[in-house]
Design a protein around this motif. Sequence first.
Motif, PDB file in Angstrom:
ATOM      1  N   ALA A   1       0.831  -1.205   0.000  1.00 14.10           N
ATOM      2  CA  ALA A   1       0.000   0.000   0.000  1.00 14.10           C
ATOM      3  C   ALA A   1       0.860   1.248   0.000  1.00 14.10           C
ATOM      4  N   GLU A   2       1.946   1.232   0.794  1.00 17.81           N
ATOM      5  CA  GLU A   2       2.843   2.379   0.839  1.00 17.81           C
ATOM      6  C   GLU A   2       3.567   2.564  -0.482  1.00 17.81           C
ATOM      7  N   GLY A   3       3.976   1.432  -1.090  1.00 11.74           N
ATOM      8  CA  GLY A   3       4.715   1.522  -2.341  1.00 11.74           C
ATOM      9  C   GLY A   3       3.852   1.903  -3.520  1.00 11.74           C
ATOM     10  N   LEU A   4       2.546   1.587  -3.430  1.00 10.30           N
ATOM     11  CA  LEU A   4       1.638   1.847  -4.551  1.00 10.30           C
ATOM     12  C   LEU A   4       0.811   3.113  -4.345  1.00 10.30           C
ATOM     13  N   GLU A   5       1.184   3.877  -3.345  1.00 10.18           N
ATOM     14  CA  GLU A   5       0.387   5.051  -2.986  1.00 10.18           C
ATOM     15  C   GLU A   5       0.200   6.005  -4.164  1.00 10.18           C
ATOM     16  N   SER A   6       1.240   6.166  -4.959  1.00 16.30           N
ATOM     17  CA  SER A   6       1.160   7.097  -6.089  1.00 16.30           C
ATOM     18  C   SER A   6       0.904   6.388  -7.413  1.00 16.30           C
ATOM     19  N   GLU A   7       0.620   5.056  -7.351  1.00 16.98           N
ATOM     20  CA  GLU A   7       0.413   4.290  -8.575  1.00 16.98           C
ATOM     21  C   GLU A   7      -1.041   3.824  -8.676  1.00 16.98           C
ATOM     22  N   PRO A   8      -1.594   3.789  -9.892  1.00 16.03           N
ATOM     23  CA  PRO A   8      -2.985   3.321 -10.078  1.00 16.03           C
ATOM     24  C   PRO A   8      -3.069   1.796 -10.088  1.00 16.03           C
ATOM     25  N   VAL A   9      -2.536   1.171  -9.038  1.00 19.15           N
ATOM     26  CA  VAL A   9      -2.519  -0.285  -8.903  1.00 19.15           C
ATOM     27  C   VAL A   9      -2.946  -0.649  -7.493  1.00 19.15           C
TER      28      VAL A   9
END
Length: 578
Positions: free
Chosen positions: A70-78
């Motif tokens: 969740a932290e790593g994908l915070e700025s990604e639309p995934v």
Amino acid sequence: MPHDDLIEVRHRFLTDATATDGVRESISNSWRRSMAMDICADPIDLPFVREPELDSPLVAAARPIMQRLAEGLESEPVSAILTSSDGVVLSRAGAIGRLGRDLDTVRLAPGFSYAESFVGTNGIGTTLETRKPTLVVGAEHYRESLVGLACAGVPVVDAMSGRMLGVIDLTGRIEHGGALMMTLALSAAKQIEDRLLEMSGTVASSLLHAYNIACRRHAGTMVLAVSDDLVLMNQRLRRTVESSDQAAMIEHAVDCASTGKRSAADELPSGTTVRITRVDAVESLASAALFTVHIVESAAASTPTSRRTPASLPGLAGRSSVWRQACIDLLRALETSQWAVASGEKGTGRCSALKAAAEAHRPGHVRVFGPESLAGAGLADLADELDHDGFNIILRDIDTLDPATVEQIADLVSGCVDNGWLGMTADLGDGDTTLDTVLLPIFVRTVTIPALRYRIEDLQDLVPLLLRRITRGDELRLSPAAMRQLAKYGWPGNVAELRNTLLTVVRKQRTGVVDVDQLPPVCRTFGRHTLSQIEALERDAIVRALTENDYNKRAAAESLGLSRATIYRKIKQFSIAT
């Protein structure tokens, strides 16, 4: 396939179930399953299945991994999605903004199931069906409302039981789908599985690690691992040992683990005898143990199965029950191409019996490697022979080799179990040697070839057969008295010694009838004591003197310079028939 072309193929398939040329096989198979289950192409209106089980070991193990995602994908639309083994979404991370709203619209949310039976082809459901990592992009989805998404699903498997616990899935817009999403999902699944293993305890983790090493080292070995609350059996063991016998075998292994026994044999309810040998790799674990399992066939055993098998080996002779049973056990092993060991004393005909059984059931030539041919460059010759598909090889007298060579042989043959047939002859000891722990477990069965003294009635068949072979058909036979005399002898050298004895007789006489006095001196004794070289020379001299003096003990004693009391004592000591 280009996206527009894929849309066209999908449309044709949904319209009239036409061919799916150009579509990946895993996707086309899933489309067909979905159609067979009458899954609607749209709209998507899934029922709420149940509240997620958030206190399960899977969720607990996945929680920190999902948080990092969740932290790593915070700025990604995934979005990262965790499901149960039946496809029910347990948790979702990283679904923010437009993507989060889209996932809610298609019910990809906690409590809803994305099994194929609900949704058709998708990264979660198709992964559950195939138990394989699955990437589904755009129009590969069965439902129209999912074609704008890409999802990469990877199964999460319990390393202890092999059971699939659920799926970790990464889902995003189609323009963001691909190999990178699958790589991230594979990494997340591995981390969750590692966490599950850590949570299961150090003993179980260590046992599983040792079990995996044993299974990799010897692909053809039957492997059993036990602890207080864990049992692991590889596929070869499950297929070879009957299910009705497995409980007794496990109980036997648990007893050995608790008592610290290194190797022991036990008879199972079906009558099969197995030897389990403890593997060094986990001897430090107090409450767990790893064993290799080996089936032992005794020449004295008799089973209903054996009575249905012809009890004869081509070119060999014998009618005793123990010999017939040994033949049955060898033939039964070779009928199914099981790797087999012919054990017993040297000279019993172990190699001949093994070769005869192989030639009765295996096509092609049987090549024999003895200790002398395995020295030096001989291992390279063995490796070359193992490279041929359908090889037939016998390793003779392997118990006479040094431990280092035995280990090298084990490394060579362990990966060839399914490529051909291998037999071995050895005089097996107490189960605590390199041979017993490294090489023997690769072989499925051990058949004991009985010593000649345990089947002395077979002399009636063996002697005529050996005489015909030695004389090449000349008419030579032993008198009934000579045969009775041979039956009194202990034959410590077994059939090999019998052949050498008859060879000595043939050198002096090639036709006619051989009587007792024409037998070698050694055959005119009937004791079971193995003599030293000096004792044998002394015995032979006494037998010779008795023969030359018509068995007059006084005359024989005088010719040898012995007193009458001494020659009487020696005759009794050496069990000389007079």
